[in-house]
Design a protein around this motif. Structure first.
Motif, PDB file in Angstrom:
ATOM      1  N   TYR A  56      -1.116   8.443  -0.908  1.00 49.16           N
ATOM      2  CA  TYR A  56      -2.343   8.126  -1.233  1.00 49.16           C
ATOM      3  C   TYR A  56      -3.191   9.434  -1.377  1.00 49.16           C
ATOM      4  N   PHE A  79       0.832  -1.213  -0.029  1.00 48.32           N
ATOM      5  CA  PHE A  79      -0.007   0.019   0.027  1.00 48.32           C
ATOM      6  C   PHE A  79       0.865   1.241   0.006  1.00 48.32           C
ATOM      7  N   ALA A  80       0.194   2.255  -0.418  1.00 47.76           N
ATOM      8  CA  ALA A  80       0.918   3.715  -0.545  1.00 47.76           C
ATOM      9  C   ALA A  80       0.907   4.305   0.794  1.00 47.76           C
ATOM     10  N   MET A 107     -12.004  -5.721  -2.546  1.00 49.37           N
ATOM     11  CA  MET A 107     -13.251  -5.930  -3.758  1.00 49.37           C
ATOM     12  C   MET A 107     -12.605  -6.480  -4.942  1.00 49.37           C
ATOM     13  N   ALA A 108     -11.513  -5.806  -5.412  1.00 51.19           N
ATOM     14  CA  ALA A 108     -11.047  -6.185  -6.616  1.00 51.19           C
ATOM     15  C   ALA A 108     -10.774  -7.707  -6.796  1.00 51.19           C
ATOM     16  N   TRP A 128     -18.324  -1.215  -5.677  1.00 51.21           N
ATOM     17  CA  TRP A 128     -17.780  -0.006  -5.245  1.00 51.21           C
ATOM     18  C   TRP A 128     -17.949   0.402  -3.532  1.00 51.21           C
ATOM     19  N   THR A 129     -16.927   0.926  -3.029  1.00 54.92           N
ATOM     20  CA  THR A 129     -16.996   1.419  -1.706  1.00 54.92           C
ATOM     21  C   THR A 129     -16.846   2.707  -1.393  1.00 54.92           C
ATOM     22  N   ALA A 181      -8.666   2.150   3.517  1.00 55.59           N
ATOM     23  CA  ALA A 181      -9.342   2.490   2.401  1.00 55.59           C
ATOM     24  C   ALA A 181      -8.735   1.670   1.089  1.00 55.59           C
ATOM     25  N   GLN A 182      -7.398   1.316   1.317  1.00 55.45           N
ATOM     26  CA  GLN A 182      -6.667   0.604   0.080  1.00 55.45           C
ATOM     27  C   GLN A 182      -6.844  -1.148   0.303  1.00 55.45           C
ATOM     28  N   PHE A 183      -7.083  -1.242   1.748  1.00 52.97           N
ATOM     29  CA  PHE A 183      -7.490  -2.603   2.094  1.00 52.97           C
ATOM     30  C   PHE A 183      -8.830  -3.160   1.233  1.00 52.97           C
ATOM     31  N   TYR A 184     -10.037  -2.157   1.357  1.00 53.20           N
ATOM     32  CA  TYR A 184     -11.247  -2.347   0.638  1.00 53.20           C
ATOM     33  C   TYR A 184     -11.072  -2.298  -0.877  1.00 53.20           C
ATOM     34  N   ALA A 185     -10.232  -1.511  -1.424  1.00 58.14           N
ATOM     35  CA  ALA A 185      -9.953  -1.363  -3.004  1.00 58.14           C
ATOM     36  C   ALA A 185      -9.348  -2.407  -3.363  1.00 58.14           C
ATOM     37  N   TRP A 186      -8.193  -3.330  -2.804  1.00 59.25           N
ATOM     38  CA  TRP A 186      -7.549  -4.508  -2.819  1.00 59.25           C
ATOM     39  C   TRP A 186      -8.624  -5.558  -2.838  1.00 59.25           C
ATOM     40  N   GLU A 233      -4.852   3.032   4.922  1.00 67.51           N
ATOM     41  CA  GLU A 233      -4.872   1.699   5.013  1.00 67.51           C
ATOM     42  C   GLU A 233      -5.961   1.075   4.622  1.00 67.51           C
ATOM     43  N   ASN A 283     -12.509   3.183  -5.316  1.00 65.17           N
ATOM     44  CA  ASN A 283     -11.571   2.043  -5.239  1.00 65.17           C
ATOM     45  C   ASN A 283     -10.334   2.004  -5.596  1.00 65.17           C
ATOM     46  N   LEU A 284      -9.717   3.423  -5.113  1.00 64.16           N
ATOM     47  CA  LEU A 284      -8.406   3.712  -5.868  1.00 64.16           C
ATOM     48  C   LEU A 284      -7.208   2.888  -5.012  1.00 64.16           C
ATOM     49  N   SER A 285      -6.320   2.262  -5.785  1.00 69.47           N
ATOM     50  CA  SER A 285      -5.090   1.456  -5.380  1.00 69.47           C
ATOM     51  C   SER A 285      -4.008   2.332  -6.004  1.00 69.47           C
ATOM     52  N   TYR A 304     -11.841   2.268 -10.281  1.00 73.52           N
ATOM     53  CA  TYR A 304     -13.084   2.372 -10.848  1.00 73.52           C
ATOM     54  C   TYR A 304     -13.368   3.681 -11.443  1.00 73.52           C
ATOM     55  N   TRP A 308     -23.944   9.664  -1.426  1.00 78.14           N
ATOM     56  CA  TRP A 308     -22.429   9.243  -1.850  1.00 78.14           C
ATOM     57  C   TRP A 308     -21.732  10.482  -2.172  1.00 78.14           C
ATOM     58  N   GLN A 346      -4.856   2.331  -9.905  1.00 76.60           N
ATOM     59  CA  GLN A 346      -5.946   1.667 -10.473  1.00 76.60           C
ATOM     60  C   GLN A 346      -7.233   2.023  -9.890  1.00 76.60           C
TER      61      GLN A 346
END
Lengths: 140, 140, 140
Positions: A8, A2-3, B19-20, B76-77, B12-17, B10, A79-81, A95, C76, A93
């Motif tokens: 981020y 993770f960033a 969900m993908a 989407w989150t 936010a990135q956990f969920y992006a990862w 962290e 869902n930014l990574s 959506y 949202w 990445q």
């Protein structure tokens, strides 16, 4: 994987800023966020664009068409990574849901895509060196 | 009341990862992000799943069904809130919009839900110990 | 141009918290997040509201109408930008997609708007001093 928080949140704000340029009809400022040799790919929808000036020409045409039609588009990012690379570039990445919002009418989804960008640092800003847009769904 | 920047970004990135993983058809990696004794509740839609292996079986079946139907889903989150608990766990709440995106077709909303998770730290990663999905709306 | 990580994640969490108050039917707590002299503008949809108590009365009526109709709304926030001002206030801009989610039915988009807020610090919290909602599209 993770960033860190500084990176981020910087990239999250970069996209909020950059998407708003397109949505507010500022194609030149939008194109200036690409590197001179940037590549823009959207398979199945358009041919590959090579270089900032080709990207500028395409977005300028698109913004003019939307303005002529009185159509407002809003590009959501979700869902930014963000993944730093060993060479100092970033892979991002996210959506994107493209809302078509004609004023006074019912909101409408125009497209759903997954974007994969490579960002590079130039001085105090990030520029897009490569964008790949995977189109999940698009209004016919 | 709010999480600090490191924790918030962290998660936010956990969920992006995470969900993908589901959206890209990787049910095993997705299930591995639950604790062994995790509970997964989605009242009104399915019976309660108890334990990582029950969750793995359910998601594996679901991913296979979607693949067989040629359907792409994008989870989407949004509106993420993260609240640290005195015992070191976290409560996370977020909205989730489930986009159904058949390639080449018009994008479509499949469901809107509110998720409430309990996350626990295991070594250097977070795992989901409890997920409650409140279904607001679901395509019939 | 961009907010630092602490400020950006604080404001992201502020909106997640504040939108949930409205969506969960807590109009008083929602109204308490405005300054006493706040101005709420939504051109083309309602007249300007001046002062926290006028805002409170309007949201209380709206929440009651939705409850009577059995309608769940989910607001949202997306593409958040946060810009600190020299006087200590903040300008925040974000897209908002309003999902109407009648339980057990198909999810539905009610509106798409662009919000521009001015936030001010009062003790340990942020309050909304000015909100401008630009309505892109609204269900007729």
């Amino acid at each position: 994987m993770f960033a860190d928080p500084a990176l981020y949140t910087e990239i999250a704000q970069f996209y909020a800023w950059h998407m708003a340029l397109m949505d507010n009809g500022e194609p030149d400022a939008w194109a200036d966020a690409y590197t001179e040799d940037a590549v823009f790919e959207e398979p199945g929808r358009s041919s590959v664009l090579r270089g900032r000036e080709a990207i500028r020409a395409a977005i300028t045409k698109r913004v003019a068409e939307l303005a002529a039609a009185g159509t407002v588009m809003r590009h959501w990012t979700g869902n930014l990574s963000v993944t730093p690379q060993p060479d100092g570039s970033l892979r991002a990445q996210y959506y994107s849901l493209v809302m078509r919002a004609p004023r006074g009418e019912r909101p409408d989804m125009f497209a759903h895509v997954v974007c994969r960008d490579v960002l590079v640092r130039r001085g105090d800003r990030w520029l897009i060196r490569h964008r790949h847009i995977g189109v999940d769904a698009l209004e016919k």
